[in-house]
Design an enzyme around this catalytic site. Structure first.
Site, PDB file in Angstrom:
ATOM      1  N   ASP A   1       0.881  -1.166   0.000  1.00 50.31           N
ATOM      2  CA  ASP A   1       0.000   0.000   0.000  1.00 50.31           C
ATOM      3  C   ASP A   1       0.921   1.219   0.000  1.00 50.31           C
ATOM      4  O   ASP A   1       1.555   1.533   1.008  1.00 50.31           O
ATOM      5  CB  ASP A   1      -0.879  -0.010   1.243  1.00 50.31           C
ATOM      6  CG  ASP A   1      -1.771   1.217   1.361  1.00 50.31           C
ATOM      7  OD1 ASP A   1      -1.628   2.149   0.541  1.00 50.31           O
ATOM      8  OD2 ASP A   1      -2.604   1.266   2.292  1.00 50.31           O
TER       9      ASP A   1
ATOM     10  N   SER B   1       0.080  12.557 -15.645  1.00 50.74           N
ATOM     11  CA  SER B   1      -1.059  12.467 -16.560  1.00 50.74           C
ATOM     12  C   SER B   1      -1.152  13.728 -17.409  1.00 50.74           C
ATOM     13  O   SER B   1      -0.722  14.811 -16.984  1.00 50.74           O
ATOM     14  CB  SER B   1      -2.360  12.296 -15.771  1.00 50.74           C
ATOM     15  OG  SER B   1      -3.491  12.361 -16.618  1.00 50.74           O
TER      16      SER B   1
ATOM     17  N   LYS C   1      -2.250  15.324 -10.095  1.00 53.21           N
ATOM     18  CA  LYS C   1      -1.244  15.070 -11.129  1.00 53.21           C
ATOM     19  C   LYS C   1      -0.435  16.331 -11.437  1.00 53.21           C
ATOM     20  O   LYS C   1       0.746  16.253 -11.790  1.00 53.21           O
ATOM     21  CB  LYS C   1      -1.915  14.519 -12.384  1.00 53.21           C
ATOM     22  CG  LYS C   1      -2.491  13.111 -12.185  1.00 53.21           C
ATOM     23  CD  LYS C   1      -1.448  12.126 -11.700  1.00 53.21           C
ATOM     24  CE  LYS C   1      -1.973  10.704 -11.599  1.00 53.21           C
ATOM     25  NZ  LYS C   1      -0.941   9.738 -11.152  1.00 53.21           N
TER      26      LYS C   1
ATOM     27  N   TYR D   1      -8.458  14.893  -9.171  1.00 54.01           N
ATOM     28  CA  TYR D   1      -7.443  14.038  -9.797  1.00 54.01           C
ATOM     29  C   TYR D   1      -6.467  14.901 -10.600  1.00 54.01           C
ATOM     30  O   TYR D   1      -5.251  14.742 -10.493  1.00 54.01           O
ATOM     31  CB  TYR D   1      -8.120  13.010 -10.705  1.00 54.01           C
ATOM     32  CG  TYR D   1      -7.147  12.200 -11.535  1.00 54.01           C
ATOM     33  CD1 TYR D   1      -6.454  11.130 -10.986  1.00 54.01           C
ATOM     34  CD2 TYR D   1      -6.913  12.515 -12.878  1.00 54.01           C
ATOM     35  CE1 TYR D   1      -5.554  10.392 -11.753  1.00 54.01           C
ATOM     36  CE2 TYR D   1      -6.022  11.790 -13.647  1.00 54.01           C
ATOM     37  CZ  TYR D   1      -5.345  10.720 -13.077  1.00 54.01           C
ATOM     38  OH  TYR D   1      -4.455  10.002 -13.823  1.00 54.01           O
TER      39      TYR D   1
END
Length: 249
Positions: A60, A140, A157, A153
């Protein structure tokens, strides 16, 4: 097929998708690979398919203790760490930014951001003692050209890209290169969340926004990663490489 001969790589999120592609591609080029993932069965499968050049570790990445255990396993199995790939990622479903609950937000920041911090604390001292190394993060296109629906999100990034550039400058005197990849949406387990729903119509919509006319594939990302972590790119650091079929133009 020896561009990474003698090197040891850790790849997180390697039980599927981009991470699996990178782990297998690195092994093809001579690397020993630590296949790390929260999914133990998936990690074991990938490591088994690679063969003796790989081990699997259940990790993890949001936990410093588990990241330390992953690094210890790598050192115990292969004696060194040359390449650290922060590939594990998480996202919320495409939709209204106000509908994302706090637990999901916290998980996004823990996996997409804090894990990079954990990995740096664990591997930088090792790489420094060895005389150098390479750290690569899967960021990304969302961090470069954000669009509505994936706000939190996108922000995570963007943070990863800035962290990459700052780390690259600070670690350069230690001969540790730091880069990141910026893939466009691809054939991974998170595709449905990126699109909001996985339908032929939504896929057509996403493909239409990519000049080369298709989604990314794990091999696209793996080939770009291979070059960035290889000695062929030994003068490349602080780069956010777009692997996006022209999406960010």
């Amino acid at each position: 097929m020896s561009r990474l001969k003698g090197k040891v790589a850790i790849v997180t999120g390697a039980a599927s998708g981009f991470g699996e592609g990178m782990a297998k591609r690195f092994a093809e080029e001579g690397a020993k690979v630590v296949v790390a993932d929260l999914n133990p069965k998936g990690a074991e499968r990938v490591a088994k398919e690679i063969g003796e050049a790989a081990i699997s570790v259940t990790t993890d990445v949001s936990s410093r203790a588990q990241v330390d255990e992953m690094v210890y396993a790598a050192k115990s199995a292969f004696g060194r760490i040359d390449i650290m790939v922060n590939n594990a990622g998480y996202t919320h479903r495409n939709g209204d930014m106000l509908d994302v609950d706090e637990a999901t937000f916290d998980l996004i920041t823990a996996v997409n951001m804090k894990a990079i911090y954990h990995a740096a604390l664990a591997v930088v001292p090792i790489m420094e003692r060895q005389g150098g190394g390479s750290i690569l993060t899967t960021a990304s296109t969302a961090g470069l050209r954000p669009r509505p629906g994936l706000t939190w999100y996108n922000a995570s990034k963007g943070w990863a890209i800035t962290a990459t550039k700052s780390m690259a400058v600070e670690l350069a005197p230690k001969n540790i290169r730091v880069n990141c990849l910026c893939p466009v949406a691809g054939e991974t387990g998170m595709l449905a969340k990126f699109m909001g729903e996985d339908t032929p119509e939504m896929r057509d919509k996403f493909r239409a926004s990519i000049p080369l006319g298709r989604l990314s594939q794990p091999l696209d990302i793996a080939n770009a990663a291979l070059w960035l972590v290889s000695d062929e790119a030994d003068f490349i650091t602080g780069v956010a490489l777009e692997v996006d079929g022209g999406r960010c133009i």
